[in-house]
Each structure stands twice: as structure tokens, then as C-alpha cells.
Write a protein that holds these residues in place. Sequence first.
Motif, PDB file in Angstrom:
ATOM      1  N   LEU A 160       1.642  -1.053  -0.219  1.00  0.00           N
ATOM      2  CA  LEU A 160       0.064  -0.188  -0.212  1.00  0.00           C
ATOM      3  C   LEU A 160       0.976   1.206  -0.199  1.00  0.00           C
ATOM      4  CD1 LEU A 160      -2.099  -2.816   0.945  1.00  0.00           C
ATOM      5  CD2 LEU A 160      -2.801  -0.885   2.979  1.00  0.00           C
ATOM      6  N   SER A 161       0.532   1.978  -0.597  1.00  0.00           N
ATOM      7  CA  SER A 161       1.132   3.202  -0.991  1.00  0.00           C
ATOM      8  C   SER A 161       0.602   4.428  -0.399  1.00  0.00           C
ATOM      9  CB  SER A 161       1.538   3.414  -2.835  1.00  0.00           C
ATOM     10  OG  SER A 161       1.629   5.085  -2.088  1.00  0.00           O
ATOM     11  N   CYS A 162       1.675   5.215   0.066  1.00  0.00           N
ATOM     12  CA  CYS A 162       1.565   6.267   1.141  1.00  0.00           C
ATOM     13  C   CYS A 162       2.373   7.435   0.990  1.00  0.00           C
ATOM     14  CB  CYS A 162       1.379   6.230   2.785  1.00  0.00           C
ATOM     15  SG  CYS A 162       0.939   7.258   3.274  1.00  0.00           S
ATOM     16  N   GLU A 163       2.514   8.685   0.661  1.00  0.00           N
ATOM     17  CA  GLU A 163       3.101   9.834   0.267  1.00  0.00           C
ATOM     18  C   GLU A 163       2.372  10.879   0.624  1.00  0.00           C
ATOM     19  OE1 GLU A 163       6.078   9.387  -2.394  1.00  0.00           O
ATOM     20  OE2 GLU A 163       5.671   7.377  -2.680  1.00  0.00           O
ATOM     21  N   GLN A 164       3.028  12.121   1.285  1.00  0.00           N
ATOM     22  CA  GLN A 164       3.074  13.166   2.223  1.00  0.00           C
ATOM     23  C   GLN A 164       4.274  14.270   1.348  1.00  0.00           C
ATOM     24  OE1 GLN A 164       4.893  15.371   4.810  1.00  0.00           O
ATOM     25  NE2 GLN A 164       6.372  12.979   5.140  1.00  0.00           N
ATOM     26  N   ASN A 165       3.681  15.679   1.290  1.00  0.00           N
ATOM     27  CA  ASN A 165       4.030  16.347   0.583  1.00  0.00           C
ATOM     28  C   ASN A 165       4.072  17.685   1.577  1.00  0.00           C
ATOM     29  OD1 ASN A 165       1.151  17.187  -0.055  1.00  0.00           O
ATOM     30  ND2 ASN A 165       1.228  17.730  -2.289  1.00  0.00           N
ATOM     31  N   LEU A 166       3.377  17.201   2.697  1.00  0.00           N
ATOM     32  CA  LEU A 166       3.866  18.578   4.130  1.00  0.00           C
ATOM     33  C   LEU A 166       5.070  18.619   4.817  1.00  0.00           C
ATOM     34  CD1 LEU A 166       0.684  16.861   4.926  1.00  0.00           C
ATOM     35  CD2 LEU A 166       0.311  18.494   3.957  1.00  0.00           C
ATOM     36  N   ASN A 167       6.049  17.598   4.370  1.00  0.00           N
ATOM     37  CA  ASN A 167       7.468  18.062   4.814  1.00  0.00           C
ATOM     38  C   ASN A 167       7.238  17.664   6.427  1.00  0.00           C
ATOM     39  OD1 ASN A 167      10.257  18.585   4.374  1.00  0.00           O
ATOM     40  ND2 ASN A 167       9.224  20.427   5.759  1.00  0.00           N
ATOM     41  N   HIS A 168       6.652  17.079   6.292  1.00  0.00           N
ATOM     42  CA  HIS A 168       6.569  15.625   8.119  1.00  0.00           C
ATOM     43  C   HIS A 168       7.839  15.348   8.197  1.00  0.00           C
ATOM     44  CE1 HIS A 168       2.389  17.524   8.593  1.00  0.00           C
ATOM     45  NE2 HIS A 168       2.582  18.045   8.651  1.00  0.00           N
ATOM     46  N   ASP A 169       7.954  15.012   9.565  1.00  0.00           N
ATOM     47  CA  ASP A 169       8.799  14.024   9.411  1.00  0.00           C
ATOM     48  C   ASP A 169       8.137  12.646   9.840  1.00  0.00           C
ATOM     49  OD1 ASP A 169      10.864  16.823  11.691  1.00  0.00           O
ATOM     50  OD2 ASP A 169      10.890  16.181  10.236  1.00  0.00           O
ATOM     51  N   ALA A 170       7.616  13.341  11.015  1.00  0.00           N
ATOM     52  CA  ALA A 170       6.694  11.358  11.490  1.00  0.00           C
ATOM     53  C   ALA A 170       5.834  11.240  10.419  1.00  0.00           C
ATOM     54  CB  ALA A 170       6.040  11.317  12.902  1.00  0.00           C
ATOM     55  N   MET A 171       6.067   9.207   9.660  1.00  0.00           N
ATOM     56  CA  MET A 171       4.457   8.563   9.794  1.00  0.00           C
ATOM     57  C   MET A 171       4.133   7.814   9.693  1.00  0.00           C
ATOM     58  SD  MET A 171       5.326   9.697   5.537  1.00  0.00           S
ATOM     59  CE  MET A 171       3.907   9.059   5.039  1.00  0.00           C
ATOM     60  N   TYR A 172       2.763   7.466  10.186  1.00  0.00           N
ATOM     61  CA  TYR A 172       2.261   6.197  10.555  1.00  0.00           C
ATOM     62  C   TYR A 172       1.286   5.759   9.525  1.00  0.00           C
ATOM     63  CZ  TYR A 172       3.121   9.555  14.819  1.00  0.00           C
ATOM     64  OH  TYR A 172       3.816  10.402  15.374  1.00  0.00           O
ATOM     65  N   TRP A 173       1.123   3.947  10.148  1.00  0.00           N
ATOM     66  CA  TRP A 173      -0.122   3.472   9.721  1.00  0.00           C
ATOM     67  C   TRP A 173      -0.521   3.050  10.694  1.00  0.00           C
ATOM     68  CZ3 TRP A 173      -1.194   2.509   4.814  1.00  0.00           C
ATOM     69  CH2 TRP A 173      -0.653   2.925   3.951  1.00  0.00           C
ATOM     70  N   TYR A 174      -1.738   2.815  10.128  1.00  0.00           N
ATOM     71  CA  TYR A 174      -3.045   2.451  10.944  1.00  0.00           C
ATOM     72  C   TYR A 174      -3.930   1.511  10.715  1.00  0.00           C
ATOM     73  CZ  TYR A 174      -1.861   6.158  14.285  1.00  0.00           C
ATOM     74  OH  TYR A 174      -1.624   7.207  15.279  1.00  0.00           O
ATOM     75  N   ARG A 175      -4.560   0.388  11.415  1.00  0.00           N
ATOM     76  CA  ARG A 175      -5.350  -0.269  10.597  1.00  0.00           C
ATOM     77  C   ARG A 175      -7.034   0.454  11.370  1.00  0.00           C
ATOM     78  NH1 ARG A 175      -5.712  -6.735  10.030  1.00  0.00           N
ATOM     79  NH2 ARG A 175      -7.899  -7.415  10.094  1.00  0.00           N
ATOM     80  N   GLN A 176      -8.032   0.082  10.762  1.00  0.00           N
ATOM     81  CA  GLN A 176      -9.097   0.358  11.246  1.00  0.00           C
ATOM     82  C   GLN A 176     -10.239  -0.971  11.392  1.00  0.00           C
ATOM     83  OE1 GLN A 176     -11.651   3.758   9.952  1.00  0.00           O
ATOM     84  NE2 GLN A 176     -12.306   4.235  12.039  1.00  0.00           N
ATOM     85  N   ASP A 177     -10.673  -2.307  11.890  1.00  0.00           N
ATOM     86  CA  ASP A 177     -12.353  -2.680  11.468  1.00  0.00           C
ATOM     87  C   ASP A 177     -13.326  -2.117  12.278  1.00  0.00           C
ATOM     88  OD1 ASP A 177      -8.697  -3.834  12.529  1.00  0.00           O
ATOM     89  OD2 ASP A 177     -10.221  -4.978  10.562  1.00  0.00           O
ATOM     90  N   PRO A 178     -14.375  -2.231  11.645  1.00  0.00           N
ATOM     91  CA  PRO A 178     -15.093  -2.407  12.201  1.00  0.00           C
ATOM     92  C   PRO A 178     -15.495  -2.521  13.580  1.00  0.00           C
ATOM     93  CG  PRO A 178     -15.474  -3.385  10.526  1.00  0.00           C
ATOM     94  CD  PRO A 178     -14.203  -3.800  10.628  1.00  0.00           C
ATOM     95  N   GLY A 179     -16.271  -1.451  14.698  1.00  0.00           N
ATOM     96  CA  GLY A 179     -16.091  -2.086  15.794  1.00  0.00           C
ATOM     97  C   GLY A 179     -15.184  -1.497  16.686  1.00  0.00           C
ATOM     98  N   GLN A 180     -14.267  -1.377  15.946  1.00  0.00           N
ATOM     99  CA  GLN A 180     -12.458  -1.267  16.525  1.00  0.00           C
ATOM    100  C   GLN A 180     -12.385   0.250  16.566  1.00  0.00           C
ATOM    101  OE1 GLN A 180      -9.947  -4.302  17.134  1.00  0.00           O
ATOM    102  NE2 GLN A 180     -11.068  -6.213  16.340  1.00  0.00           N
ATOM    103  N   GLY A 181     -11.282   0.857  17.145  1.00  0.00           N
ATOM    104  CA  GLY A 181     -10.218   1.952  17.252  1.00  0.00           C
ATOM    105  C   GLY A 181      -9.191   1.299  16.553  1.00  0.00           C
ATOM    106  N   LEU A 182      -9.011   2.582  16.137  1.00  0.00           N
ATOM    107  CA  LEU A 182      -7.537   2.857  14.684  1.00  0.00           C
ATOM    108  C   LEU A 182      -6.263   1.942  15.903  1.00  0.00           C
ATOM    109  CD1 LEU A 182      -9.410   4.925  13.728  1.00  0.00           C
ATOM    110  CD2 LEU A 182      -6.971   6.222  12.894  1.00  0.00           C
ATOM    111  N   ARG A 183      -6.338   0.441  15.152  1.00  0.00           N
ATOM    112  CA  ARG A 183      -4.405   0.222  16.183  1.00  0.00           C
ATOM    113  C   ARG A 183      -2.950   0.479  15.003  1.00  0.00           C
ATOM    114  NH1 ARG A 183      -6.504  -5.628  16.222  1.00  0.00           N
ATOM    115  NH2 ARG A 183      -7.561  -5.473  14.554  1.00  0.00           N
ATOM    116  N   LEU A 184      -2.217   1.308  15.736  1.00  0.00           N
ATOM    117  CA  LEU A 184      -0.362   1.139  15.542  1.00  0.00           C
ATOM    118  C   LEU A 184       0.011  -0.434  15.013  1.00  0.00           C
ATOM    119  CD1 LEU A 184       0.578   4.034  14.481  1.00  0.00           C
ATOM    120  CD2 LEU A 184       2.040   3.411  16.407  1.00  0.00           C
ATOM    121  N   ILE A 185      -0.322  -0.019  13.076  1.00  0.00           N
ATOM    122  CA  ILE A 185       1.336  -1.091  12.780  1.00  0.00           C
ATOM    123  C   ILE A 185       2.690  -0.410  13.222  1.00  0.00           C
ATOM    124  CG2 ILE A 185       0.911  -2.766  10.941  1.00  0.00           C
ATOM    125  CD1 ILE A 185      -1.251  -1.366   9.936  1.00  0.00           C
TER     126      ILE A 185
END
Lengths: 112, 113
Positions: free
Chosen positions: A21-46
Motif C-alpha cells: 500500500l502506498s502513502c505519500e505526503q508533501n507536508l514536509n512532516h518528519d513522522a509517518m504512521y500506519w493504522y488499521r481500522q476494523d468495524p467496531g474497533q479503534g484505530l490500531r497502530l501498525i
Amino acid sequence: DGGITQSPKYLFRKEGQNVTLSCEQNLNHDAMYWYRQDPGQGLRLIYYSQIVNDFQKGDIAEGYSVSREKKESFPLTVTSAQKNPTAFYLCASQRGTGYEQYFGPGTRLTVT
Amino acid sequence: EDQVTQSPEALRLQEGESSSLNCSYTVSGLRGLFWYRQDPGKGPEFLFTLYSAGEEKEKERLKATLTKKESFLHITAPKPEDSATYLCAVRSNSGGSNYKLTFGKGTLLTVNP
């Protein structure tokens, strides 16, 4: 316009195949994250990355891998070892310590 | 371990009927509480950050407040376009990371015309 892009929006794969899966940002941010979201659950950090060429496991890293070769890019590979890969995947970025995270539009992955 | 509990899970309001959403948290040293709005099939949209008890932030019909144990998102005279899932997240000193967020499961708000 500055922002975070994720592609594709929908992804279909057969069981046993790796997918990236691709993720690109042009905000010049230092940190990046991947989360997974399933129905009825909060975002979980991968995985997350605070700087280029460095990343840390989140709460549910098993079956996933990442790389951070460029500041703008943080691709996520879902491997065949991930037992339940069907989910909505969200990428986020953050300017630095203490700031809010901004999210991309997400990729919905379906594995059959 | 940080914990975030949001209530209610779902809330139905009539247009113009004000109400509040709750976010209770347990952390070791709060470094920020964040509110997001998420529309179906889209990524969360940042709304507010609160850092210390007593702090308040406002944006249009939304007002977020913070105490030492919980945060409220007050919605005044809501409109149907306010319908969305509202997510709460915290950042703390635990684990030595200044970057990680812990999210609640969200409150699904439906505003009927």
C-alpha cells in the motif's frame, strides 16, 4: 495543495499474496504512521517512523513490513503471514513532537 | 498502558438538539488529547488538540473541553451535516514515545433533519 495521498483506494488480493500500500505526503512532516481500522474497533497502530531510515513496530506489527527511504514516502507491505488482512488501512503524518496527526483518505484492502 | 473509552457508542439527535460526547482516559502523563471527525469510508479529519485541564477549544457548532479524567465534545444546535463518527485519542509519556496516539472506538453521531 499539501496533503497525504494513499493509493489505491480499493485493493483486492488473493490469499497468500503479498501486497504493498502506498502513502505519500508533501507536508514536509518528519513522522509517518500506519493504522488499521476494523468495524467496531479503534484505530490500531501498525508501524511508525520518526525519521528517514528508521521505524518502530506498533501494537499489531506481525505480518506487516515497512520502509522509509524518503521523507515523503512510507509504503506498507501486507504479507501472507498476516492472518486477517482484510481491513481499512490509514496512513498519517505528523510535523514533529507533540503535534497533531493528519490522515490520508485510506485504502480498503479485501483478501479472499 | 493508555486507555481511552468513548460514550455513547451511538447517538441520534434531531436537528437543533444540543448534546455532548464523552471521552474518558487513563494515561501516565497526558501530552495531548485529540478530537477527530471521520466520515464513512474516509480518513479522520483533525478537529482539536487539548493539553491541560480547563482548556477549551471551539469551532463552529463544536466545543471541546478537558478535565483530568475526561474530555467532552459539545455539539450546539447540530445540523445533518454534523453526522459522522467522532474519534478521541491521547498521547502520553508512557513507552518513551512522544509520537504515538491511542484511539477510542468512536461515537457515531446521526443528526436527523
